[in-house]
Enzyme design. Sequence first.
Site, PDB file in Angstrom:
ATOM      1  N   SER A 215       8.156  40.357  -3.152  1.00 13.47           N
ATOM      2  CA  SER A 215       6.961  39.975  -2.520  1.00 13.47           C
ATOM      3  C   SER A 215       7.538  40.323  -0.899  1.00 13.47           C
ATOM      4  CB  SER A 215       6.717  38.455  -2.457  1.00 13.47           C
ATOM      5  OG  SER A 215       5.400  38.251  -2.012  1.00 13.47           O
ATOM      6  N   ASN A 216       6.776  39.837   0.084  1.00 17.31           N
ATOM      7  CA  ASN A 216       7.166  39.873   1.513  1.00 17.31           C
ATOM      8  C   ASN A 216       6.679  38.595   2.249  1.00 17.31           C
ATOM      9  OD1 ASN A 216       4.164  40.034   2.249  1.00 17.31           O
ATOM     10  ND2 ASN A 216       3.931  41.869   1.154  1.00 17.31           N
TER      11      ASN A 216
END
Length: 409
Positions: A215-216
């Site tokens: 993810s980020n």
Amino acid sequence: MRGKNIIIGICGGIAAYKIPQLVRLLKKRGASVRVALTDAGARFVSELALATVSEEPIYRSIFPQTESEGVDFTSHISLGEWADALVIAPATANTLARLSAGLCDDMLAAIFLTLRPGKPVLIFPAMDGQMFLSPSVQRNIATLAAQGCSIINPESGELASGLCGIGRMPAPEAILLALEEALHEADKCSPLYSKRVVITAGPTREKIDGVRFISNYSSGKMGFAIARAAAKRGSIVTLIAGPVHLPTPPGVERVDVESTAEMNAAAEKFFSNCDLFIGAAAVSDYRPAAPYEGKMKKDEEHIELTLVKNPDILAGFGRQKSASQLAVGFALETRTGLESARKKLTEKNLDLIAFNFFDRKTCGFDVDTNILTLIGSDGIVTELPQLTKDAAAEKLLEAIEHLCLKNGL
Ligand code: PMT
């Protein structure tokens, strides 16, 4: 009223005692309220009462009055930008004269000057009847009306002096009604009024196995701010949100998703019937080719993860959009990535792209502010300063409104 930012200017008249009640009514309906109190107004209603009901500090002078207030010489400007409407009640003969002359000697007068164009100003004069009808007051009222202010004439009845006649400020409920109508009319003026707007926001998660993902750092703040700003304009907003911890903005339909595939599927449903698509999400470009069922064991010294490309949601919309639909994207780049942003604008067939970089302090992921450069497909570039994400969203939507008008949408 939900989500609206209202400034109430209070001048020195006996009717000022009714304003805490107006503040309460507005807050109950979901508005945020800030109060600009003149020195004369403070003689009739206490700052403490107003601060308590509004849950905000009270604005008096343009200059900080004590050391502890800190030095903020620009709050008159940020307040003018913040407000969706300015209500001046009660408005005295003195303040009508100050406003019509364009004076700027306290916070109320300054906000009157910095309020953004198209935002309603409702003025409720309240004073002795003879004073109200005097040529000077009527001349000032006519000047303000010619500038686009809505002047709501006082009611007739018993006045503080014991006399009977015109001069009474309407009840808080009547002021609220007039404000609701004015805001409704102002919203209809936006080309985004009743337009179907779809916004993607937040990160996506791509499963590695049952307990891990790629993810980020996207928090969703930027996309949610855009959704709020569009809903305030009367747009019909669908917010497709990745996993974030933010409340749904009032009046917005929210679709929660996790992966890029889910975000893409949710977005595609709206491709043919939305007027505006805004991609503010930080979408994973790749996903693990074969997510492991259950939890991967740590027996191996090295493991290899094969990633495959995800669909580009915004480019998908850009490919199939009609002439009456607008596509707007973001480009998260390094500080010098303007050219790369331009490339994305063209490749994804967008009408506008907002270039931002990330330093985890002033702009990009997870912070409350952003620094955007807006690039239109017509080549027009607008560099914005560091703004709160709400203010940046307002600027972005103003640019989109211009595009709508330019394209006759
Ligand atoms: O959520 P916050 O913490 O408030 O942070 C805001 C933000 C930094 C995430 C936001 O302002 C932002 O820049 N969003 C886009 C981030 C990004 O993924 O940029 P990009 O340059 O990789 O993508 C370009 C555009 O294509 C974006 O509009 C993106 O939503 C879209 N895209 C990208 C890849 C993909 N597979 N599908 C897409 O739709």
